[in-house]
Each structure stands twice: as structure tokens, then as C-alpha cells.
Design an enzyme around this catalytic site. Sequence first.
Site, short mmCIF file in Angstrom:
data_model
loop_
_atom_site.label_atom_id
_atom_site.label_comp_id
_atom_site.label_asym_id
_atom_site.label_seq_id
_atom_site.Cartn_x
_atom_site.Cartn_y
_atom_site.Cartn_z
N SER A 149 0.84 -1.19 0.00
CA SER A 149 0.00 0.00 0.00
C SER A 149 0.88 1.24 0.00
O SER A 149 2.10 1.14 0.10
CB SER A 149 -0.92 0.01 1.22
OG SER A 149 -0.16 0.35 2.36
N LYS A 150 0.22 2.38 -0.11
CA LYS A 150 0.96 3.65 -0.21
C LYS A 150 1.90 3.87 0.96
O LYS A 150 2.91 4.54 0.83
CB LYS A 150 -0.04 4.81 -0.27
CG LYS A 150 -0.57 5.05 -1.66
CD LYS A 150 -1.21 6.40 -1.75
CE LYS A 150 -1.99 6.51 -3.05
NZ LYS A 150 -3.30 7.08 -2.90
#
Length: 466
Positions: free
Chosen positions: A239-240
Amino acid sequence: MSIRTRFAPSPTGYLHIGGARTALFSYLFARRHGGEFVLRVEDTDQARSTPESVQAILDGMQWLNLDYDEGPFYQTERMDRYRAVIETLLATGHAYHCYASKEELEALRAAQEARGEKPRYDRRYRDFTGTPPAGVSPVVRFKNPLDGEVVVEDGVRGRVVFANSELDDLIIARSDGTPTYNLTVVVDDIDMRITHVIRGDDHLNNTPRQINLYHALGATPPQFAHLPMIHGPDGAKLSKRHGAVSVMQYREEGYLPEALLNYLVRLGWSHGDQEVFTRAEMIALFDIAGINHSAASINPDKLRWLNQQYLKTQDPAKTSVEFSWHLARAGLSAESGPAPEAVIRAYADRVHTLVEMTEAARPFYASLSGYDPQALAKLDESAPSILDALRAALGDQNLWASTEALDQAVKQVAETLGVKLGKVGPLLRLALLGHTSSPSLGVTLALFSPAEVAHRLAALRAQLAK
Ligand code: GLU
């Protein structure tokens, strides 16, 4: 039969590295077998698809140089075709209208949950012959076979068996008539004669439903290969929060497309313990059998290492295209300094990214904004005369014939003045760059014109006189 693969992204965001890896594997497999690679934009989800995302995907593919032989095809341009297939499925008894209202389905779900059952549609309209309820626009559901099993011979997972009793009658057209993903993907893969579907394993559960649809349409399903997920270094789904996930963000951070592709090919695929692959090698060696069965973890250090390998070994003329993009982005003009190729040659083994290279290159393309105060503080009263001697010695333009001649001239200054080179070198660097770290003196000097060297030596001399 010629091999045909496709990359079929939904344009609901940027091209992320998981998508880029799927595209790369599909591309490599097609190229390896002399087949075709198709790009298809799955944009039927009007609420989530945006033109910006479509453009981001096209830009990402172009930057990575993943050239496709056909497409981009857009599903929104194929709506009539999907509608016709849905009509066919209805006409051949493979699909039916379902009039169950939202409230009805919610009540069904609540009752199933209360009984501790897995909630699912109970096929109440599958064999319905009565009068449909008034005022309801029906959805269309696929008549999934009631018994038997679907066997997926997956190229990565091996044999995966699904019982039809576990699959419900999926919706293939919403009540507004628009088709759903499982229908469009099958119609397209049939029409586009796709032989191998390589995609993320988040789609594995869709595969048996899709295989049943193939059979209902009288088509042979393609071969499937489902790629394991990509995880962050901590083992959690990527994820980011793990840093860059968008391909174009990697560009902004100074990675070369060739290095990123090399990194991606190793995320979930291996060939012995080889780490660096040219594109030709990737194409020659890629096979589905080499895909790992477990999730791959991103490793930012490895990407940095690979990027430096490419900075050091790739033709600087090729790297300079990307480097010039970074220079422009930093407000620097390649015309106002040395050829970018020369900077790449000088700095490749000192930096890991083009962002670092751009920062290091700033003094070559822009005038100095000042001098490192710590380095200034270290200078003693001999500095002005050393600067004068350097300026005199480096006034000879013929020295620019070779870096050795430049190096030699600086050494000569130290000898003549009877000072250590360790005193002359930092002073020269400070004058040229504003700080004291750089490649060899000859290499550094060669990146400037003789006039600019004279100018910068004089500028530091003037500063010291104050
Ligand atoms: N459009 C789907 C997605 O982006 C991929 C469909 C497929 O590869 O079958 O997840």
C-alpha cells in the site's frame, strides 16, 4: 495457434507496480513466443473510471516501453457487443431475468446469516415462469451449472478445483442493462482470441465463473496464470504507506524505466540467481514455470542497487533522455552546461537515482548560490594564492584535451607551491561546485568550459577578499 496475451486494467487510478508487473509478464510471455500483446481498458465502471486514469495507464505503459500490438481497446466502445451476447445467453437458456428487489435480497441475506449459512442468492427466479412483478427492471443472471466441478489448471497455482455448488448465479447485466466485469472480460477474451490470461490472483475466484461462461458461449477457455500478490517489506499487502506504488512516482523519484522493469520481473519470477536482465534476456528466458508460488515482497534497497547498475552500464545516450527530463523538472536546462551524457558517466557510480544525479549536477547547469560554510571555515590564509595559481595554470585551454592533462595541471600547482594536493583539491571543488565532494578533479574540471572555470575561481577569490 499464435499466443495472444492481454493487459486489462480498470482505469480507476494510476498504473501501480502490481499492474505494471502483470503487464510486463503478459508482454514478455507474448514476445517470448512470437505472439501478440493486447491492451484493453476495462472502463465499464463509469462511476470509478476517469479519463485521467486512462491517460495515467497509457503514460505508464509508454514510459516502461511496454509496446502493445493491438489496442488500446475500450470496453465502453463495445457495449452493443456485450448486449448482444447477453441476449444470446438469455435466448439459449443460459441466463435469466431476476426480479428480486434490493429489499428482498437483503431479507434473504439476513435470514441466511441468522441461520449461520453463507449468504448467497437462492436462485428464486432461475426457473420462474410466472408474471414478473410490476415496475421492477430485472437484472440478468447467469445460470451457473448446479453440480459438478470446475477445474482450473493454473500455470502458477497448479490444479485448483471449485464445486459448482459453491458458485451462485452471477449477475451479468445490471438492471440498467450494463454488463458486469465477469461477462465483459469473457466476451473480450473470446473476441480478442486471448490464449493466455496472466493476472493477479485476486481474480482466481472469478475464474471458475468465467470458465462456465466460456462453456455456455461454446468457447474454449484460455490458459490461466494467477500471479501472487506483492507485499511490502513488512509482509503486509502493498500500500501507499510502503512508499511509491505508482509507476510514474518511481519515475519522479529518479528510477530508470529499464531498472524498474528489471526489478518488476524479479518480483515473483526468477531464473536461477540472476538479478540483472536485459530486455532481450527477459524475453528469451521468461516462462510461467519460473513464477514463484508465494507472495513477493518489495525491496527498495534492491531497486536502488539495480538503478545504479543501469546508470553505470546502460548507454549514457539512452539514460540522458530520462536525465534531461529530471533536469528540466528541476528547472535546469541541459543547454546551459555539459552534455548530460558526460555527467552520467562522471556520476553513475556516486549516485543511485536520477534525482540524486540531478542534485549533484546542479552546479554544472546553474550558477552557484553560495559556498558550503563549513568548507569555507576550513580555509586558511594560503587559499587566495592557491586560487590565483590554479587560475593561471588552468588558463591553458589545451588542457581540456584530456582529464589526465587537467589532473596533471592541478598536481603541478600543488607541487610548485609546495602544498599538499589535499589542500588544493577541496579548494578547487569548492570554487567550482560550492562544496567539496565530486569525482576526480580532472573529470570535474572537464565538465566545465575553461572560461567558466576561470570565472568560478575568480568568484571564490573575490569572496575571500571580502
Ligand atoms: N480489469 C481487471 C482489473 O483491473 C482485470 C481483469 C483481468 O485481468 O481479467 O483488476
